[in-house]
Design an enzyme around this catalytic site. Sequence first.
Site, short mmCIF file in Angstrom:
data_model
loop_
_atom_site.label_atom_id
_atom_site.label_comp_id
_atom_site.label_asym_id
_atom_site.label_seq_id
_atom_site.Cartn_x
_atom_site.Cartn_y
_atom_site.Cartn_z
N PHE A 1 0.81 -1.22 0.00
CA PHE A 1 0.00 0.00 0.00
C PHE A 1 0.84 1.27 0.00
CE2 PHE A 1 -4.43 -1.40 0.11
CZ PHE A 1 -4.17 -2.76 0.05
N CYS B 1 -15.02 -0.06 -0.34
CA CYS B 1 -14.74 -0.02 1.10
C CYS B 1 -14.05 1.26 1.58
CB CYS B 1 -13.88 -1.22 1.49
SG CYS B 1 -14.73 -2.77 1.26
N LYS C 1 -16.13 4.66 1.58
CA LYS C 1 -17.28 4.73 2.50
C LYS C 1 -16.85 4.52 3.96
CE LYS C 1 -19.26 0.05 2.62
NZ LYS C 1 -18.93 -0.33 3.97
C1 UDX Z 1 -10.01 -3.14 0.73
C2 UDX Z 1 -9.13 -3.72 1.86
O1 UDX Z 1 -7.79 -3.91 1.39
C3 UDX Z 1 -9.71 -5.02 2.37
O2 UDX Z 1 -8.96 -5.48 3.49
C4 UDX Z 1 -11.16 -4.76 2.80
O3 UDX Z 1 -11.72 -5.92 3.25
C5 UDX Z 1 -11.96 -4.20 1.64
O4 UDX Z 1 -11.35 -3.00 1.17
P1 UDX Z 1 -10.33 -3.54 -1.88
O5 UDX Z 1 -11.17 -2.31 -1.81
O6 UDX Z 1 -10.87 -4.74 -2.57
O7 UDX Z 1 -9.94 -4.01 -0.40
O8 UDX Z 1 -8.96 -3.18 -2.63
P2 UDX Z 1 -7.50 -2.71 -2.18
O9 UDX Z 1 -6.51 -3.63 -2.81
O10 UDX Z 1 -7.37 -2.49 -0.74
O11 UDX Z 1 -7.37 -1.30 -2.94
C6 UDX Z 1 -8.18 -0.18 -2.59
C7 UDX Z 1 -7.81 1.02 -3.43
O12 UDX Z 1 -6.51 1.50 -3.11
C8 UDX Z 1 -7.78 0.73 -4.95
O13 UDX Z 1 -8.36 1.81 -5.62
C9 UDX Z 1 -6.30 0.61 -5.26
O14 UDX Z 1 -5.98 0.92 -6.59
C10 UDX Z 1 -5.71 1.63 -4.29
N1 UDX Z 1 -4.32 1.36 -3.93
C11 UDX Z 1 -3.99 0.24 -3.25
C12 UDX Z 1 -3.34 2.30 -4.26
O15 UDX Z 1 -3.61 3.35 -4.86
N2 UDX Z 1 -2.05 2.05 -3.87
C13 UDX Z 1 -1.70 0.94 -3.18
O16 UDX Z 1 -0.49 0.82 -2.86
C14 UDX Z 1 -2.69 -0.01 -2.87
#
Ligand code: UDX
Length: 411
Positions: A237, A248, A251
């Site tokens: 992340f 997620c 919201k």
């Molecule tokens: C998230 C949580 O990770 C998960 O634990 C929870 O249960 C649900 O919400 P999700 O929304 O499916 O999961 O995707 P995630 O991989 O967490 O990415 C969320 C957003 O962050 C995406 O738009 C992604 O592109 C962005 N992101 C993620 C980044 O911009 N940089 C990163 O390093 C990681």
Amino acid sequence: MKIGVVGLGHVGLVTALVLADQGNMILGIDKDKKKIDMLSKGRPTLYEPGIEDLLNKNIKRFRLSISCELLSDAEVIFIIVPTPTINKSIDLTYINEALEEVSRFNKKAIIVVKSTVVPGTAKLLSERFGIKIVSNPEFTREGTAIEDTKHPDRIVIGGTDKNTLDMVESVWAFTGVPVIKTNNENAELIKYASNAFLATKISFINEIANLCEKLPGCDVDVVAEGMGLDHRIAAYFLKAGLGWGGSCFPKDTIAIVSFARDHKEKLSIIEAAIKVNQERIERTMELAKRHLGGKLKGRRIGILGISFKNDTDDVRGSQSVKLIERLVKEGAEVSVYDPVAKLETYEKQGLYKSQEECIKRSDLIIIATEWRDFSDIDKIAKGKKIIDTRRVINSVSNDIVPIGIGRLDES
Ligand code: UDX
């Protein structure tokens, strides 16, 4: 075990399939008859790598219905229905409806809430329905949901009764990961705190990316790599880009900030993370404008990727969709393409094109979603300017003009 799953959305369906794969009998409920019909025929209702094979492999352990009557002899029932944020507060309509319906047909099963709910909700629902509720938040990501459910980092189980906590623990014993057993309130807050922390981590690196853009020689990806090798920080992340979206993070961050305010607390860091995320869109608009002679009106812009992240067809809370809406509003001539996600509105407006056409029609291309399919577009985008917000392009030939995010723009 006979396990009921109420709500067969992304998390519900994957949870049901993974538990079926462990040999449990699954009783799946969803209000949407079309969904039930499709799943009964072995056809997945959403895009997730590996889901079709898992569904067909386990279809004999799947019974499906639109009515909770099917749940009369379930031992454990997972409630995995949406908990949207309305007017900045969490809306419990679906969870209330689900519990009401379930309690008509089964008064003995252990009720497990997987939906994301603010601290105190399980207690409130327990009192309202006269049942004990176990909180078991999920931490799966779309795109890797099956693996995340089979191999999570931890299982969190909250409740008031040791036997029911043990029973829910036994459902997840196959994962072999650490289990936190606690009360409902801690379990509920662990979920929000985790999501808010991850969202903050992304906003943090996006601010560092902003700084890198002003500093000759700095590159946010190298900085993130150097930071991530520190175990206390960790590499996950820390990928700068267009910002976070999805069903997620947007919201949940808003809900926890407003929940805290109701309790006379200000979560300044999370509020700042939300603001930084909102600013990603305007920054990208400005960058595009700079490379299009100072105006967007009438300019031809191609957007690659409309889902909120790669390996999903989900466009909920997608930053790409927000960017497209803003560009259209500014009068740009937008073409869009995604390998999997489709939006009917874009098709109707004629914005949706094939990848080749999207590129051909555009003076500037913005890669908004980190799909692997875009890694080699330098071969078909000769001579084009490309804002690669997620840095996915493999090799940069002399024929394309990449515009970096998180490093000084010298083009
Ligand atoms: C998230 C949580 O990770 C998960 O634990 C929870 O249960 C649900 O919400 P999700 O929304 O499916 O999961 O995707 P995630 O991989 O967490 O990415 C969320 C957003 O962050 C995406 O738009 C992604 O592109 C962005 N992101 C993620 C980044 O911009 N940089 C990163 O390093 C990681």
